[in-house]
Motif scaffolding. Structure first.
Motif, PDB file in Angstrom:
ATOM      1  N   HIS A   7       0.837  -1.191   0.000  1.00  0.00           N
ATOM      2  CA  HIS A   7       0.000   0.000   0.000  1.00  0.00           C
ATOM      3  C   HIS A   7       0.878   1.250   0.000  1.00  0.00           C
ATOM      4  CE1 HIS A   7      -3.817  -2.142   1.086  1.00  0.00           C
ATOM      5  NE2 HIS A   7      -2.941  -3.023   1.546  1.00  0.00           N
ATOM      6  N   GLY A   8       0.635   2.131  -0.950  1.00  0.00           N
ATOM      7  CA  GLY A   8       1.302   3.420  -0.969  1.00  0.00           C
ATOM      8  C   GLY A   8       0.314   4.526  -0.649  1.00  0.00           C
ATOM      9  N   PHE A   9       0.764   5.523   0.081  1.00  0.00           N
ATOM     10  CA  PHE A   9      -0.073   6.688   0.377  1.00  0.00           C
ATOM     11  C   PHE A   9       0.746   7.952   0.185  1.00  0.00           C
ATOM     12  CE2 PHE A   9      -1.798  10.024   2.992  1.00  0.00           C
ATOM     13  CZ  PHE A   9      -3.141   9.989   2.631  1.00  0.00           C
ATOM     14  N   LEU A  10       0.160   8.906  -0.540  1.00  0.00           N
ATOM     15  CA  LEU A  10       0.841  10.174  -0.806  1.00  0.00           C
ATOM     16  C   LEU A  10      -0.037  11.336  -0.363  1.00  0.00           C
ATOM     17  CD1 LEU A  10       1.231   8.173  -3.576  1.00  0.00           C
ATOM     18  CD2 LEU A  10       2.972   9.914  -3.990  1.00  0.00           C
ATOM     19  N   ASP A  11       0.557  12.252   0.393  1.00  0.00           N
ATOM     20  CA  ASP A  11      -0.104  13.528   0.629  1.00  0.00           C
ATOM     21  C   ASP A  11       0.637  14.582  -0.195  1.00  0.00           C
ATOM     22  OD1 ASP A  11       2.200  14.186   2.060  1.00  0.00           O
ATOM     23  OD2 ASP A  11       1.265  13.874   4.021  1.00  0.00           O
ATOM     24  N   ALA A  12       0.510  15.828   0.137  1.00  0.00           N
ATOM     25  CA  ALA A  12       1.094  16.872  -0.694  1.00  0.00           C
ATOM     26  C   ALA A  12       2.613  16.792  -0.770  1.00  0.00           C
ATOM     27  CB  ALA A  12       0.681  18.246  -0.171  1.00  0.00           C
ATOM     28  N   ARG A  13       3.278  16.270   0.264  1.00  0.00           N
ATOM     29  CA  ARG A  13       4.742  16.285   0.303  1.00  0.00           C
ATOM     30  C   ARG A  13       5.386  14.945   0.653  1.00  0.00           C
ATOM     31  NH1 ARG A  13       3.028  20.945   2.890  1.00  0.00           N
ATOM     32  NH2 ARG A  13       3.635  22.909   1.886  1.00  0.00           N
ATOM     33  N   THR A  14       4.606  14.028   1.253  1.00  0.00           N
ATOM     34  CA  THR A  14       5.205  12.823   1.834  1.00  0.00           C
ATOM     35  C   THR A  14       4.653  11.560   1.186  1.00  0.00           C
ATOM     36  OG1 THR A  14       5.400  13.998   3.937  1.00  0.00           O
ATOM     37  CG2 THR A  14       5.666  11.616   3.991  1.00  0.00           C
TER      38      THR A  14
END
Length: 380
Positions: A130-137
């Motif tokens: 599982h990958g999760f991306l927010d605005a920077r991380t």
């Protein structure tokens, strides 16, 4: 509730994801904690092991961060995999492309380390990443559960619109239900609330009838896992009758609930009958009634609901004095037409559908108590 449950299973540093737009909680623990959380959590959907949390600016940053991880230390390339990606405020253009780059990075890392690579299986993979991306991380996780934890391993028959087992367990916890307190589901469908209550009454670990992805990890400790299972099974009580009651208008639904209880070895624990919710009486002087009433999506006949809801409210007032009632629904018509004043309205999600858990405290003379404000959503 999930945080408290995990702390009881040995987790430390338990924190929610407040303000991040993400559900669930994060925690620390050793492999014993991981094994126990998978085996014994009634509310969690999955237990994910965080492998990396790094800043990123491009798809190539995601690829390089993923490829640098020691994948061959964690599982064998003969196993199949699938990559899942979710994002909030991600500046990159395509989540599908990011998913592909993560998959390529994992396979390239395996090929460099061993000369072989895992195959992709989108239906029943051995390993879920599982990958999760927010605005920077960018965060990357290895799924220790495999199938979602609401798949307890014994329900064979579903109702018209069954709710997930972990959601049913969370609703029972929000209702304050405890083993030994009479519980009635008068619109039981496939019996999910009753199954969860029966398991909790007998202290049956919800994952005791299934397998987990961590059993395929290279670092899996069979002896530790056997000890965790043995301890949980030793707490389990024999299947004797409990004050758990279920009914449904439709004989097919009652048959499905009975089949599911039988598959779980709990047929003798719950009392079931075919009955119209508008014709039943309380099975005890006090207790908790919980139900997932039909609504437009399930029935396709809103006109019938406009007749059912006020009639249901009248039955509850006349026949269930001394009971607490919890109705779970996505239908905005229910609270308007049931003609009862809800003491709590708790927002929850059944999958992607926003719902409400409505609490009614039935007292002689109707509902005239002080209303309480809406509460926050149940953690996933």
């Amino acid at each position: 509730m999930l945080a408290a449950e995990l702390e009881g299973l040995g987790a430390s540093s338990v924190q929610g994801h407040e303000g991040s737009g993400r559900g669930g909680v994060r925690f620390r623990g050793d492999w014993r904690t991981c094994y126990r959380a998978n085996l014994e959590s009634r509310i969690a959907s999955r237990i994910l092991w965080r492998l990396a949390c790094l800043p990123y600016a491009s798809e190539n940053d995601v690829y390089e961060a993923t490829r640098a991880l020691p994948w061959s230390d964690w599982f064998d390339p003969a196993l199949t995999l699938r990559v899942y990606v979710a994002a909030i405020q991600c500046p990159l253009r395509s989540l599908d492309f990011i998913t592909l780059r993560i998959k390529d990075a994992v396979c390239d890392a395996f090929r460099a380390a061993s000369g072989s690579r895992p195959s992709v299986d989108t239906l029943q993979p051995d390993m879920r990443i599982h990958g999760f991306l927010d605005a920077r991380t960018f965060s990357l996780y290895l799924d220790t559960s495999g199938d979602a934890l609401f798949k307890r391993g014994f329900r064979n028959e579903g109702g018209v619109a069954p709710i997930r087992e972990n959601l049913a367990a969370g609703i029972l916890a929000l209702a304050g239900w405890q083993p030994g307190v009479p519980l009635l589901d008068p619109m039981c469908g496939g019996g999910t609330f009753l199954l969860e209550a029966a398991q909790r009454s007998l202290d049956i670990a919800p994952g005791s009838g299934r397998r987990f992805a961590f059993e395929k990890f290279k670092g899996f400790d069979p002896g530790l896992w056997a000890g965790v299972r043995r301890t949980a099974l030793a707490r389990q009580r024999p299947p004797v009758r409990q004050p758990l009651f279920g009914s449904d208008l439709h004989g097919t639904a009652v048959a499905a609930a009975r089949a599911n209880l039988s598959a779980a070895g709990l047929a003798e624990v719950v009392m079931l009958k075919q009955a119209n919710v508008l014709e039943i009486s309380a099975p005890a002087a006090s207790g908790i009634l919980v139900a997932n009433p039909p609504y437009g999506v399930r029935m396709g006949e809103p006109e019938r609901l406009l007749v059912l809801y006020p009639a249901l409210g009248s039955v509850l007032k006349k026949r269930f004095s001394g009971w607490r009632v919890y109705l779970f629904s996505a239908d905005p018509l229910l609270p308007k037409h049931i003609r009862l004043a809800a003491s709590r309205r708790i927002p929850l999600f059944n999958g992607a559908r926003e719902c409400r858990l409505l609490e009614y405290r039935m007292v002689a003379g109707g509902m005239r108590g002080v209303r309480r404000s809406d509460e926050g959503p149940l953690p996933a």
